[in-house]
Design a protein around this motif. Structure first.
Motif: not given
Length: 135
Positions: A5, A40, A44, A82
């Protein structure tokens, strides 16, 4: 270990910085260039927008863009948004409960020095430095 991530967040930020003259960049374009899953990336990007380091715009001409100049972002800031704290041990995470062994801990200076090295490394490299290979 730095998670995917955080690594992908850096890749997204670099991509946006390299294409900032194009205005808002569609998620699909970033995903294609970076060879990453759109699903994904959405996760983020949501984190980055929530923390106001990116702006998002919905719609036909929508996408994402930086809120600052690349030289105003540090790599440490992006990773910690993150990943969470870069501190190697819980007792060095800011705003946490003080360890009862702090005064007698023989290993604390070791962790403090390691923590300082990590912090100094990641927080003294900007997004612009990374793009230009100046670190």
């Amino acid at each position: 270990m730095i998670s995917t991530k955080a690594r992908y967040a850096l890749r997204v930020m670099v991509d946006l910085a390299q294409h900032q003259e194009n205005g808002y960049i569609p998620l699909k374009d970033i995903a294609i260039r970076q060879e990453l899953s759109e699903k994904y990336l959405e996760i983020i990007l949501k984190i980055l927008v929530k923390n106001k380091i990116l702006k998002g715009l919905r719609g036909k001409k929508g996408g994402y863009m930086l809120t600052r100049l690349p030289k105003e972002y540090t790599i440490g800031e992006i990773i910690e948004l993150t990943e969470g704290s870069l501190s190697p041990v819980a007792c060095l995470i800011p705003n946490t409960e003080t360890c009862s062994r702090k005064e007698n801990c023989i290993t604390l200076p070791l962790w403090q020095k390691y923590n300082k090295l990590t912090y100094d490394f990641f927080y003294h490299i900007t997004l612009e430095d990374l793009i230009n290979g100046n670190f």
